[in-house]
Design a protein around this motif. Structure first.
Motif, PDB file in Angstrom:
ATOM      1  N   UNK A   1      35.729  76.450  50.438  1.00 58.09           N
ATOM      2  CA  UNK A   1      35.646  76.413  48.976  1.00 58.09           C
ATOM      3  C   UNK A   1      35.435  74.991  48.467  1.00 58.09           C
ATOM      4  N   UNK A   2      35.943  74.024  49.216  1.00 58.68           N
ATOM      5  CA  UNK A   2      35.816  72.617  48.824  1.00 58.68           C
ATOM      6  C   UNK A   2      34.571  71.965  49.435  1.00 58.68           C
ATOM      7  N   UNK A   3      33.742  72.776  50.108  1.00 58.85           N
ATOM      8  CA  UNK A   3      32.546  72.259  50.794  1.00 58.85           C
ATOM      9  C   UNK A   3      32.896  71.192  51.831  1.00 58.85           C
TER      10      UNK A   3
ATOM     11  N   UNK B   1      43.776  68.237  51.880  1.00 59.98           N
ATOM     12  CA  UNK B   1      43.960  66.836  51.494  1.00 59.98           C
ATOM     13  C   UNK B   1      43.701  65.903  52.673  1.00 59.98           C
ATOM     14  N   UNK B   2      44.187  66.283  53.855  1.00 62.33           N
ATOM     15  CA  UNK B   2      44.002  65.448  55.048  1.00 62.33           C
ATOM     16  C   UNK B   2      42.524  65.342  55.414  1.00 62.33           C
ATOM     17  N   UNK B   3      41.811  66.450  55.342  1.00 58.81           N
ATOM     18  CA  UNK B   3      40.383  66.442  55.677  1.00 58.81           C
ATOM     19  C   UNK B   3      39.597  65.632  54.648  1.00 58.81           C
ATOM     20  N   UNK B   4      39.946  65.774  53.381  1.00 60.24           N
ATOM     21  CA  UNK B   4      39.271  64.990  52.333  1.00 60.24           C
ATOM     22  C   UNK B   4      39.431  63.497  52.592  1.00 60.24           C
TER      23      UNK B   4
ATOM     24  N   UNK C   1      36.500  60.503  53.830  1.00 58.25           N
ATOM     25  CA  UNK C   1      36.248  59.303  53.024  1.00 58.25           C
ATOM     26  C   UNK C   1      36.106  58.049  53.882  1.00 58.25           C
ATOM     27  N   UNK C   2      36.483  58.157  55.157  1.00 60.07           N
ATOM     28  CA  UNK C   2      36.374  57.010  56.062  1.00 60.07           C
ATOM     29  C   UNK C   2      35.056  57.094  56.837  1.00 60.07           C
ATOM     30  N   UNK C   3      34.242  56.083  56.696  1.00 57.75           N
ATOM     31  CA  UNK C   3      32.975  56.067  57.440  1.00 57.75           C
ATOM     32  C   UNK C   3      33.205  55.862  58.930  1.00 57.75           C
ATOM     33  N   UNK C   4      34.409  55.398  59.291  1.00 53.46           N
ATOM     34  CA  UNK C   4      34.718  55.136  60.707  1.00 53.46           C
ATOM     35  C   UNK C   4      35.284  56.366  61.419  1.00 53.46           C
ATOM     36  N   UNK C   5      35.353  57.511  60.707  1.00 48.60           N
ATOM     37  CA  UNK C   5      35.877  58.735  61.311  1.00 48.60           C
ATOM     38  C   UNK C   5      34.864  59.868  61.201  1.00 48.60           C
TER      39      UNK C   5
END
Length: 386
Positions: A187-189, A142-145, A149-153
């Protein structure tokens, strides 16, 4: 100075090369230079490692990172410890890799980076059992997802930390948790380019934990418990004899009269004490080298001085006996004898990390070229590391 450290940067470079050859080209070494490079001197050690190909460095906090950035403008620097949100701006502008283990810090950092118009680089830390820092393994995906989602990271890395890297069973237990997290991400790519968990001892116990990066501290300085590559110690520690005197049977030595002479002996007072990092816990336990002989520390170690029974080092000829001004070895080799950092740690009831990391930054560090030492001509370098 009445005591000083000799830092052999050639030994440091050789240790790096040996380990690099051992793990192969698929794994890069991250040189851990936290706590003033384990007491060896941050700037000189980092420069020496850089010159032999070390491109990754790890430090504890932003202050160490800023020191490194001044001398290594292109190197990748990972801050292992938490960074205050007040320092996020400095971390972003310094192009440091930040350790992140919570959504709150992730969101705050993303916002700061967006304001700066820059992309912050992060490594996600996973708690696999140390219970110091790190994200719960079940929350990593969840944290990686969210991070992606942030273009700044930019999620560049993911890592964890062994709590007992000298124990096969402990390594396997944590490795299982970490590898399951990596599998869940796969698994979540959710691709993360760099993975790292191995430290100095683990590198030599389990090659499956090498991954893209390995973090090396003690091994680089020749202090790791596992020393299958015959890595050389980088540090010697010497002190001068300030006074030699005879002590009669029944007389006291040092504070508290903890030590009372059982017989007449020859006492030397040397210029090193607990203010210099020579722990008070070594009182009555440690040995030093005097004229190639192991001599016992007696009485309580003082703030600036230590008392040594040098009777065994005295010779029939006064000219051959120790004299005031002579050097005593606290750590290092003399003739056929050697005192190691691990010896000090054992006598003090601690670990080698503590012994070296408590050496003051103000201590004199003399840089020694190994080849010159081998020719028995010391050359103390002040401005270069070659």
């Amino acid at each position: 100075m009445d005591n000083f450290l000799e830092i052999n940067l050639q030994a440091l470079a050789d240790n790096f090369k040996k380990i690099s050859d051992f793990v192969g080209s698929d794994t890069s070494i991250m040189g851990v230079v936290k706590s003033n490079a384990y007491g060896h001197g941050l700037e000189k050690c980092a420069l020496a490692l850089d010159r032999v190909g070390c491109k990754w460095f790890a430090v504890t906090d932003i202050f160490e990172a800023q020191v490194l950035r001044k001398i290594l403008p292109q190197s990748a620097i990972l801050i292992l410890g938490p960074v205050s949100r007040d320092d996020f701006s400095s971390a972003i502008s310094g192009n440091f890799r930040l350790t992140i283990d919570s959504e709150n810090d992730l969101e705050f950092l993303a916002g700061k980076a967006q304001i700066f118009g820059k992309r912050a680089t992060i490594h996600i830390k996973v708690n696999t059992g140390m219970n110091r820092f790190g994200c719960d393994p079940l929350k990593v995906v969840s944290l990686v997802e969210k991070a992606k989602n942030y273009s700044s990271l930019f999620v560049e890395g993911i890592y964890s930390h062994f709590y007992n890297s000298a124990d096969h069973e402990a390594i396997e237990k944590q490795w299982k948790i970490f590898s399951e997290v990596l599998f869940d991400l796969q698994k979540k790519d959710l691709e993360i380019p760099l993975r790292h968990i191995a430290n100095s001892d683990a590198v030599f116990l389990n090659d499956q934990v090498w991954l893209e990066l390995i973090r090396l501290g003690l091994a680089l300085y020749g202090l790791a418990e596992q020393n299958v590559l015959a890595l050389a110690p980088v540090l010697n520690w010497k002190a001068k004899i300030l006074k030699i005197r005879g002590v009669s049977q029944g007389e006291c030595v040092s504070y508290g009269c903890d030590y009372k002479a059982k017989k007449d002996f020859v006492l030397a007072i040397i210029g090193a004490g607990y203010a210099d990092g020579y722990s008070r816990a070594l009182s009555g336990k440690a040995e030093v080298l005097v004229s190639g002989k192991k001599c016992k520390v007696v009485g309580r170690i003082n703030m600036d001085y230590t008392f040594i029974d040098i009777t065994s080092a005295m010779r029939v000829s006064q000219k051959m006996s120790p004299a005031e001004g002579d050097e005593v070895i606290l750590v290092g080799r003399q003739d056929k004898e050697e005192i190691t950092v691990n010896d000090l740690a054992r006598w003090a009831g601690t670990i080698p990390h503590e012994i070296v990391s408590r050496l003051p930054e103000s201590a004199e560090r003399r840089l020694v070229d190994r080849q010159i030492v081998n020719r028995q001509r010391l050359n103390y370098l002040t401005n270069d590391v070659t």
